[in-house]
Design a protein around this motif. Sequence first.
Motif, PDB file in Angstrom:
ATOM      1  N   GLN A  84       9.049  93.986  54.209  1.00  0.00           N
ATOM      2  CA  GLN A  84      10.368  93.657  53.662  1.00  0.00           C
ATOM      3  C   GLN A  84      10.268  92.574  52.587  1.00  0.00           C
ATOM      4  O   GLN A  84      10.953  92.652  51.567  1.00  0.00           O
ATOM      5  N   LYS A  85       9.411  91.580  52.791  1.00  0.00           N
ATOM      6  CA  LYS A  85       9.204  90.531  51.784  1.00  0.00           C
ATOM      7  C   LYS A  85       8.605  91.131  50.515  1.00  0.00           C
ATOM      8  O   LYS A  85       8.992  90.790  49.402  1.00  0.00           O
ATOM      9  N   GLU A  86       7.653  92.041  50.705  1.00  0.00           N
ATOM     10  CA  GLU A  86       6.991  92.686  49.572  1.00  0.00           C
ATOM     11  C   GLU A  86       7.990  93.473  48.734  1.00  0.00           C
ATOM     12  O   GLU A  86       7.920  93.459  47.501  1.00  0.00           O
ATOM     13  N   LEU A  87       8.916  94.151  49.387  1.00  0.00           N
ATOM     14  CA  LEU A  87       9.923  94.935  48.671  1.00  0.00           C
ATOM     15  C   LEU A  87      10.795  94.044  47.794  1.00  0.00           C
ATOM     16  O   LEU A  87      11.176  94.439  46.694  1.00  0.00           O
ATOM     17  N   LEU A  88      11.100  92.859  48.290  1.00  0.00           N
ATOM     18  CA  LEU A  88      11.920  91.933  47.511  1.00  0.00           C
ATOM     19  C   LEU A  88      11.191  91.447  46.262  1.00  0.00           C
ATOM     20  O   LEU A  88      11.823  91.157  45.245  1.00  0.00           O
ATOM     21  N   LEU A  89       9.871  91.371  46.342  1.00  0.00           N
ATOM     22  CA  LEU A  89       9.084  90.848  45.232  1.00  0.00           C
ATOM     23  C   LEU A  89       8.685  91.893  44.190  1.00  0.00           C
ATOM     24  O   LEU A  89       8.324  91.543  43.067  1.00  0.00           O
ATOM     25  N   LEU A  90       8.728  93.162  44.586  1.00  0.00           N
ATOM     26  CA  LEU A  90       8.285  94.204  43.654  1.00  0.00           C
ATOM     27  C   LEU A  90       9.258  94.364  42.496  1.00  0.00           C
ATOM     28  O   LEU A  90      10.462  94.283  42.651  1.00  0.00           O
ATOM     29  N   SER A  91       8.719  94.625  41.346  1.00  0.00           N
ATOM     30  CA  SER A  91       9.544  94.769  40.149  1.00  0.00           C
ATOM     31  C   SER A  91      10.031  96.203  39.976  1.00  0.00           C
ATOM     32  O   SER A  91       9.626  97.113  40.689  1.00  0.00           O
ATOM     33  N   ASP A  92      10.893  96.400  39.000  1.00  0.00           N
ATOM     34  CA  ASP A  92      11.426  97.729  38.709  1.00  0.00           C
ATOM     35  C   ASP A  92      10.327  98.707  38.304  1.00  0.00           C
ATOM     36  O   ASP A  92      10.412  99.892  38.564  1.00  0.00           O
ATOM     37  N   ILE A  93       9.306  98.198  37.633  1.00  0.00           N
ATOM     38  CA  ILE A  93       8.200  99.058  37.182  1.00  0.00           C
ATOM     39  C   ILE A  93       7.493  99.663  38.389  1.00  0.00           C
ATOM     40  O   ILE A  93       7.177 100.843  38.407  1.00  0.00           O
ATOM     41  N   GLU A  94       7.271  98.828  39.391  1.00  0.00           N
ATOM     42  CA  GLU A  94       6.575  99.295  40.586  1.00  0.00           C
ATOM     43  C   GLU A  94       7.457 100.178  41.466  1.00  0.00           C
ATOM     44  O   GLU A  94       6.965 100.864  42.348  1.00  0.00           O
TER      45      GLU A  94
END
Length: 139
Positions: free
Chosen positions: A108-118
């Motif tokens: 869940q933390k990772e999802l918050l940090l991922l950008s639109d490109i990813e």
Amino acid sequence: MKKFKANKELASILFKQGFVDTTSQRDKIKGKQSFKMSVRARKSIYFDYDTIKIIKGYHITESTMSLTEEQLKIILLYFKLPTSDSNIFESTDGFKINYAIDKLKSLQKELLLLSDIESKSKKFKKKYRIADLYNSIVF
């Protein structure tokens, strides 16, 4: 926080979540119960008197006397996900509740940090699908 034990209330929640009773006649006589997402599924939740066991194949991967709401929710997620997605919650010893909760929080933390490109990558979509299913589980 509510605690769930191996009883009719938890069995009722499992039925509402799509589980089926796969208890053998022998276990029914003994007062035990077994639940799977389908009759042929490899993963099962087993009520061994007062103990709740998580079984994959013929291996008991987790065993507990009671479950919190968060623990029950992570177990339901593990069972509802296809194997390709649910494997993320397995340690080298198989499914462990605390390990799975830590993995979900990390995801869940990772999802918050991922950008639109990813967000277009398969990895992102898989993580999003897992988080979305977790958030949709209500009992």
